[in-house]
Design a protein around this motif. Structure first.
Motif, mmCIF file in Angstrom:
data_model
loop_
_atom_site.group_PDB
_atom_site.id
_atom_site.type_symbol
_atom_site.label_atom_id
_atom_site.label_comp_id
_atom_site.label_asym_id
_atom_site.label_seq_id
_atom_site.Cartn_x
_atom_site.Cartn_y
_atom_site.Cartn_z
ATOM 1 N N GLU A 87 -6.864 -0.732 -5.796
ATOM 2 C CA GLU A 87 -5.807 0.574 -5.986
ATOM 3 C C GLU A 87 -6.681 2.000 -5.956
ATOM 4 N N HIS A 137 0.848 -1.036 -0.125
ATOM 5 C CA HIS A 137 0.132 0.050 -0.335
ATOM 6 C C HIS A 137 0.918 0.970 0.042
ATOM 7 N N TRP A 149 -4.921 -4.766 -1.847
ATOM 8 C CA TRP A 149 -5.697 -3.709 -1.767
ATOM 9 C C TRP A 149 -5.802 -3.163 -3.151
#
Length: 558
Positions: A303, A231, A301
């Motif tokens: 994006e 991240h 995650w």
């Protein structure tokens, strides 16, 4: 009147022919690989995949046609990425002194190896960082005596114990690299089995630590990490751990020295676990019925800029799922603030209690991949899914409608013929890149042929002469934008290839010339003789060679 009778007769004959085609399907091979669905609702782009049993990585277009391929001396450990500089970053089973090991290669578009790094215990996944460095997950092996000294119950041991460590590698030259950051699970364990051993404490009071005695059995494979993601805004890492049925988030803003402690970094927690989800029983905060993940892979995650940005998406393989063995793609909204701090209420498990989106098949058991696999959120809001053990890639809308589907035709023996049974065609993951992706700008993206083989493929028979005249089934069929029509002629002949509508009206003439004996093919883009696109429906394509005429049917979908 004569024209009307002729038209009626022609229509009747056409219908009878179509009935004949449908009734005698045994005359044509059933499709087993390649493109099956390409709906207009699919996100346009190019799909990258590295078959587990191949040393080649492939890039295909939406029609399943080969755009580019990269060769390597090694099979992948699971993943491959197209970098923004146009190079391929590919995990690899690199041999180190004769022993099969792990690592990765960076390969230029022209096939040049620009970076190769070998690390003995690299396992499955790697992750490119914005800096150009590469994150890698690896197994860390401890002896039986080391594990017992750390508080492991001897009843849960054989002769060793495999844990997890994470490395960040910086390029040094074309062969090799420098480890510039690392994290070890061994620095963040707790046990309440033996007060005379190290790491003793009350496990239920420390969700930030890993219980060394949380195990389903005494096998050496204690954690089995299988994916890693980064991240960039939070400077955090998420790792998927198959044996724990759980994902962990770790701070990457810490130094290597801080990573071995419980303080430091943006979180102030050093290398301790910032967030975990999937199986609260692992930290004594839940029961069996609270488990959500089952042998999962590819936690990542979503994006920034995409639908669900900041959420975590996971391929939930479903091995051991109580309600039945099937896979799903799960999306969760983690309880995190804008600074990357995760909320945990006292005496409770980390949220959320339920997923925000789940994909399963209408008949759940029809979608099951016990190993590998992954998913990617696309700019359109759709999700691209790789069902790894069957080598099946498919794209679904937010409403779970399948709008694109492709089955990998590469097995452990190479590309197979269309219609052959499929075995050993598993793929770790696949990724879709849009036409404007920086790594594709300026590249030759001219479509080639399908990867799968056909009995009349030019590459296979380029030095042979066919023994007879054959018109093959077009591929793909049904098709959306383009289809390929192949035919064989055994002697120089006058060839006429024409597209007709269902009434027998001529739509387009594709070939009208003398041709040499050989294996021929031509692509049709669904346009008439005036270059105008035609509508969806069933069409006929007829081939006349000399005095012989053959018709086949095809379906255009838009």
């Amino acid at each position: 009147m004569r024209y009307l009778i002729t038209t009626i007769v022609r229509c009747v004959l056409t219908v009878l022919f179509i009935f004949y085609i449908i009734t005698y399907k045994g005359m044509a091979q059933e499709q087993t690989v390649g493109l099956f669905i390409n709906d207009s609702a699919a996100f346009n782009g190019y799909t990258l995949f590295a078959p587990n049993n191949s040393t080649t990585t492939y890039l295909i277009d939406m029609n399943g046609l080969l755009i580019h391929q990269w060769e390597s001396a090694y099979t992948p450990t699971q993943t491959a990425y197209l970098l923004e500089n146009g190079n391929l970053l590919r995990s690899a089973h690199i041999s180190d002194g004769g022993n099969l090991s792990g690592g990765f290669q960076e390969i230029a578009w022209d096939g040049t190896i620009v970076w190769e790094y070998c690390y003995v215990r690299q396992h499955h996944d790697i992750e490119p960082l914005p800096s150009g460095n590469v994150l890698m997950i690896a197994n860390e092996v401890k002896t039986k005596s080391e594990a017992i000294a750390a508080g492991r119950n001897p009843a849960l041991l054989d002769n060793k114990l495999r844990g997890l460590h994470i490395l960040e590698v910086e390029k040094a030259d074309s062969i090799g690299g420098n480890i510039v950051w690392e994290w070890h699970v061994w620095d963040h364990i707790i046990q309440d089995f033996d007060s005379t051993k190290a790491n003793y404490g009350i496990a239920s009071e420390h969700p930030e630590l890993i219980d060394i005695n949380f195990a389903t059995n005494g096998a050496a494979d204690w954690i089995h990490p299988n994916s890693i993601d980064y991240h960039p805004e939070f400077n955090q890492i998420v790792v998927s751990n198959r044996q724990f049925n759980e994902i962990w988030v770790i701070d990457h803003s810490i130094t290597t020295a801080e990573a071995a402690t419980h303080t430091g970094g943006n979180s102030g927690m050093g290398g301790d676990i910032l967030y975990r989800w999937g199986n609260p029983a692992s930290y004594r905060a839940g029961a069996v019925e609270d488990q959500k993940l089952y042998a999962q892979h590819d936690a990542q995650w979503v994006e920034s800029g995409l639908v669900g940005a900041g959420n975590i998406m996971i391929f939930n393989n479903g091995l051991g799922r109580p309600e039945g063995v099937f896979s799903s793609v799960d999306e969760i909204i983690p309880p995190v603030d804008s600074l990357g701090h995760y909320n945990l209420q006292a005496d409770s498990a980390y949220g959320p209690s339920e997923q925000s989106w789940i994909y399963t098949d209408d008949n759940p058991t029809d979608f099951y991949s016990p190993r590998f696999s992954g998913a990617q959120r696309l700019p359109s809001g759709n999700t691209l899914i790789c069902s790894g053990t069957s080598g099946t890639f498919f794209e679904v809308t937010p409403d779970n409608e399948v709008v694109w589907k492709y089955i990998n035709p590469i097995t452990d023996s190479g590309p197979i013929f269309q219609g052959d049974s499929v075995q050993q065609n598993d793929v770790g993951r696949c990724y879709r890149y849009g036409p404007d992706y920086p790594g594709l700008v300026g590249k030759d993206l001219t479509p080639g042929d399908p990867i799968e083989l056909y009995p009349t493929g030019i590459a296979i028979y380029e030095k042979n002469i066919p023994e007879r005249f054959v018109l093959h089934n077009n591929y793909p069929n049904p098709f959306n934008q383009v289809t390929t029509i192949s035919y064989d002629i055994f002697e120089k002949s006058s060839v006429l290839l024409v597209i007709y509508d269902i009434t027998g009206k001529k739509i387009a003439t594709l070939v009208e010339q003398f041709e040499e004996p050989g294996y021929h093919s031509i692509k049709w883009t669904g346009r008439n003789n005036r270059g105008m696109p035609i509508g969806s429906g069933m069409y006929l394509y007829g081939l006349r060679v000399g005095n012989i005429m053959v018709l086949h049917k095809m379906i255009l979908l838009k």
